[in-house]
Motif scaffolding. Structure first.
Motif, mmCIF file in Angstrom:
data_model
loop_
_atom_site.group_PDB
_atom_site.id
_atom_site.type_symbol
_atom_site.label_atom_id
_atom_site.label_comp_id
_atom_site.label_asym_id
_atom_site.label_seq_id
_atom_site.Cartn_x
_atom_site.Cartn_y
_atom_site.Cartn_z
ATOM 1 N N GLU A 119 42.587 11.040 -1.150
ATOM 2 C CA GLU A 119 43.814 10.323 -1.189
ATOM 3 C C GLU A 119 44.900 11.454 -1.636
ATOM 4 O OE1 GLU A 119 44.163 6.826 -3.167
ATOM 5 O OE2 GLU A 119 42.811 5.646 -1.850
ATOM 6 N N ILE A 120 44.328 12.192 -2.636
ATOM 7 C CA ILE A 120 45.384 12.947 -3.242
ATOM 8 C C ILE A 120 45.444 14.532 -2.362
ATOM 9 C CG2 ILE A 120 45.085 12.356 -5.519
ATOM 10 C CD1 ILE A 120 44.024 15.069 -6.247
ATOM 11 N N PHE A 121 44.555 14.918 -1.714
ATOM 12 C CA PHE A 121 44.708 16.216 -0.850
ATOM 13 C C PHE A 121 45.591 16.041 0.161
ATOM 14 C CE2 PHE A 121 43.229 19.204 2.402
ATOM 15 C CZ PHE A 121 42.980 20.412 1.642
ATOM 16 N N GLY A 122 46.333 16.970 -0.102
ATOM 17 C CA GLY A 122 47.508 17.427 0.903
ATOM 18 C C GLY A 122 48.602 16.339 0.744
ATOM 19 N N GLU A 123 48.658 15.498 -0.524
ATOM 20 C CA GLU A 123 49.798 14.572 -0.565
ATOM 21 C C GLU A 123 51.214 15.203 -0.635
ATOM 22 O OE1 GLU A 123 49.870 13.776 -5.357
ATOM 23 O OE2 GLU A 123 48.837 12.434 -4.037
ATOM 24 N N LEU A 137 48.355 20.504 -2.866
ATOM 25 C CA LEU A 137 49.131 21.115 -1.951
ATOM 26 C C LEU A 137 48.446 21.366 -0.575
ATOM 27 C CD1 LEU A 137 51.281 23.447 -4.539
ATOM 28 C CD2 LEU A 137 52.060 21.840 -2.775
ATOM 29 N N GLY A 138 47.330 20.856 -0.290
ATOM 30 C CA GLY A 138 46.574 21.080 0.911
ATOM 31 C C GLY A 138 45.760 22.392 0.906
ATOM 32 N N ILE A 139 45.489 23.142 -0.473
ATOM 33 C CA ILE A 139 44.770 24.097 -0.434
ATOM 34 C C ILE A 139 43.256 23.785 -0.475
ATOM 35 C CG2 ILE A 139 44.574 26.481 -1.563
ATOM 36 C CD1 ILE A 139 47.536 26.172 -2.213
ATOM 37 N N LEU A 140 42.527 24.665 0.183
ATOM 38 C CA LEU A 140 41.073 23.929 0.317
ATOM 39 C C LEU A 140 40.525 24.947 -0.722
ATOM 40 C CD1 LEU A 140 40.987 24.058 4.392
ATOM 41 C CD2 LEU A 140 40.722 22.362 3.033
ATOM 42 N N SER A 141 40.583 24.703 -1.929
ATOM 43 C CA SER A 141 39.819 25.157 -3.078
ATOM 44 C C SER A 141 38.345 24.451 -3.174
ATOM 45 C CB SER A 141 40.577 24.949 -4.481
ATOM 46 O OG SER A 141 39.829 25.211 -5.547
ATOM 47 N N LYS A 142 37.495 25.268 -2.866
ATOM 48 C CA LYS A 142 36.042 24.997 -2.793
ATOM 49 C C LYS A 142 35.196 25.346 -4.106
ATOM 50 C CE LYS A 142 32.240 23.542 -0.521
ATOM 51 N NZ LYS A 142 32.179 22.046 -0.040
ATOM 52 N N THR A 143 35.311 26.500 -4.423
ATOM 53 C CA THR A 143 34.327 27.002 -5.308
ATOM 54 C C THR A 143 35.024 27.787 -6.712
ATOM 55 O OG1 THR A 143 32.597 27.622 -3.498
ATOM 56 C CG2 THR A 143 32.112 28.568 -5.790
#
Length: 693
Positions: free
Chosen positions: A5-9, A252-258
């Protein structure tokens, strides 16, 4: 927290665009983003109105054209949405013109001589392919930056041009194979290393505050020798910081993964999922900014300098690069049978050719005063550019070059050898951490970037040189009757011509440097020497030919790179002189005086009390103090002789005179630190800094 829900909000992304834009406007905007079609100017007004309404709903009161000037950082000028509406009232408004173009004073940004210094006007223009976002009450509109006369003054515009060039030439290659597509996109996943230290310790170090690195500091007695920090359990304070950072990035929609601890104490890494190159660049610039601002909330400081501490690993940024069509075809996927995948072999050959032909500008694209401390230091790739292919693809290339049958190298199954262990798939090849440009399964990893780098510059180079190789191949192959035969002949010829750039062994080994010299490969160990190749005709013409830079723009960027190098070394040298003269020499003198006082007291009490220890330390420190004064004086005198305005000669002097002078000053001071009482030393030690969180 509900992550989906918060991703890219806080991003004006595809979902929001679809919800808020009229259907035809949405279609036109997506056509620009997905197919590279020219933006329909008539949709700017509706997009601006929807973007403003959405931003206001997120609490925004201002907007800014967010751009990447040639300083290497980002820039922003904030304007409010308000406009007068009569009767002392206002309305909130964003017009199509305000969205698509803005005016900025360009006179204070570096131009490298591409424009007259007295000319001030510059323009920012919306990049619709990178989504706008809201941060701290402002709508950020990703933009390019150009001068009044049209020269690009930023890093985004050339990146976009290079992506267009690669798209055009890659589609020509695909057409040779009977493959039609709308667009070939480059994708990037920049892994980010960084240090986190206590703000209290940071504020006690002038060198960290002024230069981003420690100009002095004796090696800590326990650094990374035990290798226990790498992937170790997170310090609770660091874990809290990382959680906070992830939340901000995800919004902010940044695909922080690891996220994990890196090799050196106080060093860490964040790795994102790859995405389209210009979006990845914007995301990485935001990531670096947020790493710093979030750290401040926690009483910490994030250091992005490539080598903030001597004697332990510095920080880099691995640039994972690939190419794919809008239909999902990865041009760097060898498939199960690479020996029969002719398209893959041709693409691979083009990349090998590009890296060999333009190894100089590829090296120059990552050259900075800070990164010079890393490259070749057994913690990062050597300064020599080479390509690593691994066992599977290396064997394939060897078979083509040597005219032998290819013996397939297949991925196997792995197990730790106990019944309870699952069987896991093994890759067909290992990875090589010493290679600057390594094939890693279905992508290339360019490992030479420094931590603070704007990844737009190396990706502009990578896109451009590959596009040029594609263009040459397409020119040769188009119209051939027997395409398969022509392609195979081209692959064999070009692999033989550029075989020298391939090195699948240890880049840290003592044999590689002389072997690279024998092969005729470049080995530029400092920025001054590396950037000099950017002025060569061949290295300028490739950018002009692909429409990425004009000749003037190419020269301007080389000049700015050297200007920046000269300025950084000058700042570091001046800071070092001040610290040595005003802090370190007085500290040594005070400790010597204290020891002399101790000796005098001992003698006064009893002439037979031994003072050999004090005498030896006094002698050593007095000698070091004298030597430090002389070395600092030499540094100061040599620095004064350099004409900083003549950037080419000044950069050479900085690299070959001032940097060695600074090394000499530091060596003396660090030796003195090791025998000076801690209470007298004017700065926090490496132990205090690295283990102070």
């Amino acid at each position: 927290m509900n992550l989906p829900e918060i991703f890219g909000e806080n991003v004006f992304n595809d979902r929001v665009q679809k919800e808020r834009l009229p259907k035809e406007v949405y279609k036109a905007l997506r056509a620009t983003i997905e197919s590279g079609k020219r933006l329909d100017a008539s949709i700017a007004g509706p997009v601006a109105a929807a973007m403003k309404d959405w931003a206001v709903s997120k609490g925004a009161t201002h907007y800014t054209h967010w751009f990447q000037p040639l300083t290497g950082l980002t820039a922003e000028k904030h304007d409010s949405f308000i406009e007068p509406d009569g009767d002392d009232s206002v309305i909130m408004r964003l017009t199509g013109k305000c969205l698509t173009v803005g005016e900025s004073d360009a006179s204070s940004f570096p131009s490298g001589g591409s424009r007259a210094t007295y000319m001030a006007r510059g323009y920012t223009a919306w990049d619709p392919t990178s989504p706008a976002f809201v941060k701290d009450g402002t709508l950020y509109i990703p933009s390019i930056f150009v001068s009044y006369t049209g020269e690009t003054l930023d890093k985004k515009a050339p990146l976009l041009r290079s992506m267009t060039a690669l798209n055009i030439q890659a589609k020509r290659i695909l057409k040779v194979f009977g493959i039609d597509c709308k667009k070939v996109s480059t994708t990037v996943g920049p892994e980010q290393e960084y240090f986190i230290i206590s703000q209290k310790q940071y504020e006690k170090r002038k060198d960290l505050q002024l230069t981003g690195r420690t100009l002095f500091g004796a090696k800590v007695t326990r650094g990374q020798e035990l290798e226990e920090h790498y992937y170790g359990a997170l310090n609770p304070k660091i874990a809290a910081y990382m959680r906070d950072l992830d939340n901000e990035l995800w919004k902010l929609g940044i695909l922080s993964k690891t996220k994990h601890n890196e090799v050196a104490p106080a060093q860490h890494e964040m790795a994102p999922i790859y995405t389209t190159s210009n979006v990845a660049v914007d995301g990485n610039m935001l990531t670096m900014e947020l790493m710093k601002t979030v750290a401040q909330r926690h009483g910490l400081v994030c250091l992005l300098h490539e080598k903030p501490f001597k004697g332990i690993n510095g920080s880099g940024k691995h640039n994972n690069f690939s190419m794919s069509t809008d239909g999902g075809l990865n041009l760097l996927d060898p498939g199960d049978h690479p020996e029969t995948n002719t398209l893959f072999k041709l693409v691979l050959t083009a990349i090998i050719k590009a890296v060999d032909d333009y190894q100089g500008i590829l090296r120059a694209s990552v050259a900075t005063a800070a990164n010079d401390h890393r490259l070749g230091a057994d913690e990062a790739p050597p300064a020599i550019v080479s390509v690593y292919l691994g066992d599977q693809i290396g064997a394939l290339v060897d078979s083509i070059v040597n005219g032998k049958d290819y013996v397939p190298v297949k991925a196997g199954k792995g197990s730790i050898g106990v019944p309870e262990s699952p069987i896991f798939p093994k890759d067909a090849t290992d990875r090589n951490r010493t290679s600057p440009f390594a094939f890693t399964g279905n992508k290339f990893e360019f490992r030479m970037l420094g931590s603070a780098a704007n990844v737009a510059t190396p990706n502009t180079v990578i896109n451009t040189i590959i596009a040029d190789a594609f263009m040459q191949f397409a020119d040769e192959l188009e119209g051939k009757e027997n395409i398969e035969s022509a392609v195979n002949e081209l692959i064999e010829r070009e692999l033989k011509a550029h075989y020298r750039i391939i090195y699948n062994l240890d880049g840290y080994g003592p044999d590689w440097e002389p072997e690279a010299e024998r092969r005729g490969l470049l080995n530029h160990k400092n920025t001054a020497d590396a950037v000099a190749v950017r002025f060569e005709d061949k290295n300028v013409e490739v950018f002009v030919r692909q429409g990425v830079y004009t000749k003037q723009e190419a020269f301007a960027r080389a000049n700015i790179q050297l200007e920046n190098y000269v300025k950084i070394i000058n700042i570091e040298a001046l800071t070092m002189i001040k610290m040595a003269q005003q802090d370190i020499i007085p500290a040594i003198s005070n400790y010597v005086a204290s020891l002399c006082s101790t000796v005098a007291i001992k003698q006064a009490v009893n002439a037979n009390i031994p003072f050999d220890t004090e005498k030896e330390i006094i002698t050593k420190l007095a000698t070091l103090e004298d030597n430090l004064y002389k070395a600092t004086a030499k540094l100061e005198a040599d620095l004064a002789k350099i004409n900083k305005e003549e950037v080419i000669s000044a950069s050479q002097a900085m690299a070959h005179i001032i940097v060695p002078d600074m090394d000499a000053v530091r060596a003396i001071a660090d030796e003195a630190e090791n025998i000076t009482a801690t209470s007298f030393w004017p700065f926090p030690s490496y132990f205090d800094i690295l283990y102070g969180v």
